[in-house]
Design a protein around this motif. Structure first.
Motif, PDB file in Angstrom:
ATOM      1  N   ASP A 117       0.905  -1.318   0.082  1.00  0.00           N
ATOM      2  CA  ASP A 117       0.143   0.128  -0.140  1.00  0.00           C
ATOM      3  C   ASP A 117       0.854   1.445  -0.139  1.00  0.00           C
ATOM      4  OD1 ASP A 117      -1.719   2.191   0.860  1.00  0.00           O
ATOM      5  OD2 ASP A 117      -2.944   0.705   1.706  1.00  0.00           O
ATOM      6  N   CYS A 118       0.597   2.208  -0.834  1.00  0.00           N
ATOM      7  CA  CYS A 118       1.537   3.304  -1.224  1.00  0.00           C
ATOM      8  C   CYS A 118       1.641   4.175   0.328  1.00  0.00           C
ATOM      9  CB  CYS A 118       0.970   4.248  -2.049  1.00  0.00           C
ATOM     10  SG  CYS A 118      -0.762   4.822  -2.052  1.00  0.00           S
ATOM     11  N   ASP A 136      -1.341   8.528 -10.435  1.00  0.00           N
ATOM     12  CA  ASP A 136      -2.466   8.229 -11.342  1.00  0.00           C
ATOM     13  C   ASP A 136      -3.380   7.059 -10.724  1.00  0.00           C
ATOM     14  OD1 ASP A 136      -4.091   6.995 -13.522  1.00  0.00           O
ATOM     15  OD2 ASP A 136      -2.436   5.912 -14.492  1.00  0.00           O
ATOM     16  N   SER A 147      -5.239  -6.401  -8.598  1.00  0.00           N
ATOM     17  CA  SER A 147      -5.115  -6.307  -7.066  1.00  0.00           C
ATOM     18  C   SER A 147      -6.213  -6.630  -6.352  1.00  0.00           C
ATOM     19  CB  SER A 147      -4.573  -4.941  -6.672  1.00  0.00           C
ATOM     20  OG  SER A 147      -5.258  -3.993  -7.291  1.00  0.00           O
ATOM     21  N   ARG A 290       0.690  -4.695 -19.661  1.00  0.00           N
ATOM     22  CA  ARG A 290      -0.048  -5.723 -19.052  1.00  0.00           C
ATOM     23  C   ARG A 290      -1.411  -5.698 -19.642  1.00  0.00           C
ATOM     24  NH1 ARG A 290      -1.699  -3.031 -13.186  1.00  0.00           N
ATOM     25  NH2 ARG A 290      -2.954  -1.185 -13.921  1.00  0.00           N
ATOM     26  N   ASN A 294      -5.806   1.122 -18.280  1.00  0.00           N
ATOM     27  CA  ASN A 294      -5.104   1.873 -17.059  1.00  0.00           C
ATOM     28  C   ASN A 294      -3.670   2.290 -17.337  1.00  0.00           C
ATOM     29  OD1 ASN A 294      -7.719   1.753 -15.839  1.00  0.00           O
ATOM     30  ND2 ASN A 294      -6.884  -0.245 -14.742  1.00  0.00           N
ATOM     31  N   LEU A 296      -0.608   4.124 -18.919  1.00  0.00           N
ATOM     32  CA  LEU A 296      -0.528   5.356 -19.533  1.00  0.00           C
ATOM     33  C   LEU A 296       0.472   5.317 -20.541  1.00  0.00           C
ATOM     34  CD1 LEU A 296      -0.936   8.105 -16.710  1.00  0.00           C
ATOM     35  CD2 LEU A 296      -2.506   7.552 -18.010  1.00  0.00           C
ATOM     36  N   PHE A 319       1.346   4.714  -7.529  1.00  0.00           N
ATOM     37  CA  PHE A 319       0.349   3.797  -8.023  1.00  0.00           C
ATOM     38  C   PHE A 319       1.046   3.052  -9.445  1.00  0.00           C
ATOM     39  CE2 PHE A 319      -2.059   7.252  -5.815  1.00  0.00           C
ATOM     40  CZ  PHE A 319      -3.007   6.410  -4.865  1.00  0.00           C
ATOM     41  N   SER A 322       1.385  -0.615 -14.394  1.00  0.00           N
ATOM     42  CA  SER A 322       2.384  -1.340 -15.331  1.00  0.00           C
ATOM     43  C   SER A 322       3.811  -0.767 -15.288  1.00  0.00           C
ATOM     44  CB  SER A 322       1.925  -1.473 -16.930  1.00  0.00           C
ATOM     45  OG  SER A 322       2.096  -0.094 -17.148  1.00  0.00           O
ATOM     46  N   THR A 324       5.096   2.603 -15.918  1.00  0.00           N
ATOM     47  CA  THR A 324       5.216   3.357 -16.943  1.00  0.00           C
ATOM     48  C   THR A 324       6.168   4.625 -16.313  1.00  0.00           C
ATOM     49  OG1 THR A 324       2.889   3.378 -17.702  1.00  0.00           O
ATOM     50  CG2 THR A 324       4.443   4.755 -18.840  1.00  0.00           C
ATOM     51  N   GLU A 340       3.272  -0.888  -5.778  1.00  0.00           N
ATOM     52  CA  GLU A 340       2.027  -1.252  -6.352  1.00  0.00           C
ATOM     53  C   GLU A 340       1.320  -2.470  -5.511  1.00  0.00           C
ATOM     54  OE1 GLU A 340      -0.116  -0.973  -9.046  1.00  0.00           O
ATOM     55  OE2 GLU A 340      -0.993  -2.630  -8.147  1.00  0.00           O
ATOM     56  N   ILE A 341       0.290  -2.231  -5.468  1.00  0.00           N
ATOM     57  CA  ILE A 341      -0.463  -2.962  -4.227  1.00  0.00           C
ATOM     58  C   ILE A 341      -0.789  -4.564  -4.930  1.00  0.00           C
ATOM     59  CG2 ILE A 341      -3.016  -2.452  -4.853  1.00  0.00           C
ATOM     60  CD1 ILE A 341      -3.163  -1.898  -1.741  1.00  0.00           C
TER      61      ILE A 341
HETATM   62  C1  LIG Z   1      -4.671   3.592 -12.809  1.00  0.00           C
HETATM   63  S1  LIG Z   1      -3.560   2.298 -12.459  1.00  0.00           S
HETATM   64  C2  LIG Z   1      -1.773   3.258 -12.652  1.00  0.00           C
HETATM   65  C3  LIG Z   1      -1.188   2.739 -14.047  1.00  0.00           C
HETATM   66  C4  LIG Z   1      -0.209   3.554 -14.174  1.00  0.00           C
HETATM   67  N1  LIG Z   1      -0.096   4.991 -14.413  1.00  0.00           N
HETATM   68  C5  LIG Z   1       0.571   2.883 -15.665  1.00  0.00           C
HETATM   69  O1  LIG Z   1       0.843   3.530 -16.586  1.00  0.00           O
HETATM   70  O2  LIG Z   1       0.651   1.692 -15.719  1.00  0.00           O
HETATM   71  C6  LIG Z   1      -3.549   2.488 -10.777  1.00  0.00           C
HETATM   72  C7  LIG Z   1      -2.680   1.388  -9.881  1.00  0.00           C
HETATM   73  O3  LIG Z   1      -2.809   1.383  -8.537  1.00  0.00           O
HETATM   74  C8  LIG Z   1      -2.891   0.402  -7.786  1.00  0.00           C
HETATM   75  N2  LIG Z   1      -3.346   0.686  -6.488  1.00  0.00           N
HETATM   76  C9  LIG Z   1      -4.535   1.068  -6.159  1.00  0.00           C
HETATM   77  N3  LIG Z   1      -4.292   1.174  -4.687  1.00  0.00           N
HETATM   78  C10 LIG Z   1      -3.236   1.266  -4.252  1.00  0.00           C
HETATM   79  C11 LIG Z   1      -2.433   1.446  -3.016  1.00  0.00           C
HETATM   80  N4  LIG Z   1      -3.252   1.872  -2.091  1.00  0.00           N
HETATM   81  N5  LIG Z   1      -1.251   1.491  -3.228  1.00  0.00           N
HETATM   82  C12 LIG Z   1      -0.351   1.200  -4.342  1.00  0.00           C
HETATM   83  N6  LIG Z   1      -0.995   0.884  -5.269  1.00  0.00           N
HETATM   84  C13 LIG Z   1      -2.593   0.956  -5.378  1.00  0.00           C
HETATM   85  C14 LIG Z   1      -3.858  -0.576  -8.601  1.00  0.00           C
HETATM   86  O4  LIG Z   1      -3.628  -1.752  -8.301  1.00  0.00           O
HETATM   87  C15 LIG Z   1      -3.423  -0.116 -10.158  1.00  0.00           C
HETATM   88  O5  LIG Z   1      -2.711  -0.866 -10.564  1.00  0.00           O
END
Ligand SMILES: C[S@@+](CC[C@H](N)C(=O)[O-])C[C@H]1O[C@@H](n2cnc3c(N)ncnc32)[C@H](O)[C@@H]1O
Length: 399
Positions: A117-118, A136, A147, A290, A294, A296, A319, A322, A324, A340-341
């Motif tokens: 978790d972030c 993001d 997740s 992936r 989602n 970017l 977050f 993948s 990026t 990444e969670i």
């Molecule tokens: C919209 S995606 C991000 C995509 C990324 N910008 C990319 O280009 O691949 C959001 C990601 O945040 C992760 N996520 C959600 N809640 C989280 C948390 N509390 N801590 C870490 N990662 C989390 C999700 O599993 C998901 O993979």
């Protein structure tokens, strides 16, 4: 801030009969009362009067219970800050949660990726230590993530979660550091309101990407909102790319009439604006890192990292998805931290093949920071159009 409106009116959410009685007495339709409650929206005009009279409360009481503050209320709170603080201190929750450090999933030359978790990672990052943060988050659109996070929170829950991670991002951002948030305009209106009290607003960048099918009764949603803030008065790094001018791909002619200003145009390209029309959605299999959506585009992250950081700076993205941000940061010689969670395998594989992203960035960079790309220049000359050189020479002849 759940059901605050009903609470102010003295109605229990489950008590439909009480809601019906209130609606009849106040002459405000039930569905409108439910709408105010669901969205925590303050009624206005005749509804406001009717609601307050029926509930026997003042507008100020209603606003306080709903947690909505106008300038008058804010001024009163400021004026009475000492006594309000004395009062609320007794109610403060003394327990602060401590998160354990999440496990390391990948270490590269310049970065570290954690799995978890972030919020737990950020608790272990020093204040004022990160140069650039890009976030993001999930958009709360009820999507299924690998997740299995809950992407269908109540509005207030989602916004409160966003405020939690934004607070930590703000804490760890260096003075002069930049903070970008990618989200739907609907959410970013709220997040911007929160950030405006903590950081300096730089831009609301509209990135033209269609993300859904047209919706009946609505305009076709066609842009993502990219919030850009900095800590303190101005950012430490700001080097926006310049873009080639718009050219017709068939005849190679100008798409805009530059009139007598052709010779004044910067040969390095046109200024970057706050409307980005050239960011592609990542749909093609060739670029996808992936399954699912989602992800970017590398072009977006390349632009942001180039604009708002320098080589050697520390970039953080809470977050991962993948990966990026992390791949682009590594290629552009920035240090990075990520988390990444969900599963992180796609990010690890991405780093094993990082030359693919590096090639991609090289191709992108070849075609920016010039007024006309090399390829277009050749074809424009063949088709008899002006070039920065030809207008300059013409000008010299006049002199
Ligand atoms: C919209 S995606 C991000 C995509 C990324 N910008 C990319 O280009 O691949 C959001 C990601 O945040 C992760 N996520 C959600 N809640 C989280 C948390 N509390 N801590 C870490 N990662 C989390 C999700 O599993 C998901 O993979």
């Amino acid at each position: 801030m759940k059901n605050c409106f009903f609470k102010a009116l003295g109605i229990k959410t489950t008590d439909r009969a009480a809601l019906l009685r209130f609606s009849r007495k106040s002459a405000v339709p039930m569905d409108r009362l439910a709408y105010y409650n669901r969205n925590n929206i303050l009624p206005t005009g005749k509804d406001l009067q009717a609601v307050c009279n029926t509930a026997g409360i003042t507008e100020t009481q209603l606003m306080l219970t709903m947690g909505i503050f106008d300038d008058r209320l804010r001024a009163l709170l400021r004026k009475n800050a000492d006594s309000i603080y004395q009062f609320i201190e007794n109610f403060q929750d003394a327990v602060s949660t401590e998160f354990p450090m999440p496990p390391l999933a990948l270490k590269t030359k310049l970065g570290r990726l954690y799995q978890g978790d972030c919020l737990s990672l950020m608790q272990h990052i020093e204040s004022d230590s990160v140069d650039l943060i890009f976030a993001d988050p999930p958009f709360n659109l009820n999507k299924i993530y690998p997740s299995n996070i809950d992407d269908n929170l109540k509005t207030e829950q989602y916004l409160s979660w966003c405020k939690n991670w934004m607070d930590e991002c703000i804490r760890i951002l260096k003075p002069g550091g930049s903070f970008f948030i990618w989200n739907l305009p609907k959410w970013n209106t709220h997040l911007a309101g929160y950030l405006n009290h903590r950081l300096t607003f730089r831009h609301w960048i509209s990135v033209d990407i269609k993300y859904t099918l047209p919706i009946k009764g609505r305009l076709y949603p066609s842009h993502y909102a990219l919030l850009y803030y900095c800590k303190g008065e101005k950012p430490k790094a700001f080097h926006p790319d310049r873009l080639p001018m718009d050219i017709c791909p068939h005849c190679m002619g100008d798409l805009k009439d530059y009139g007598g200003y052709k010779n004044k145009m910067n040969p390095d390209g046109v200024n970057l604006t706050d409307v980005w029309l050239d960011i592609p959605p990542v749909r093609h299999r060739k670029y996808k890192k992936r399954n699912g959506s989602n992800e970017l585009s590398v072009r977006l992250m390349d632009r942001i990292i180039e604009m708002a950081s320098d080589e050697g700076d520390l970039v953080f993205d809470p977050f991962g998805g993948s990966g990026t941000t992390y791949a682009v940061a590594e290629i552009k010689k920035r240090k990075w931290l990520g988390i990444e969670i969900g599963p992180v395998d796609d990010i690890i594989v991405r780093f094993e093949n990082i030359y693919e992203d590096a090639d991609h960035i090289e191709r992108i960079r070849r075609n920016i920071n010039c007024l006309i790309t090399k390829n277009d220049l050749k074809r424009r000359i063949e088709n008899g159009w002006w070039t920065p050189d030809s207008v300059r020479k013409k000008n010299l002849k006049k002199v």
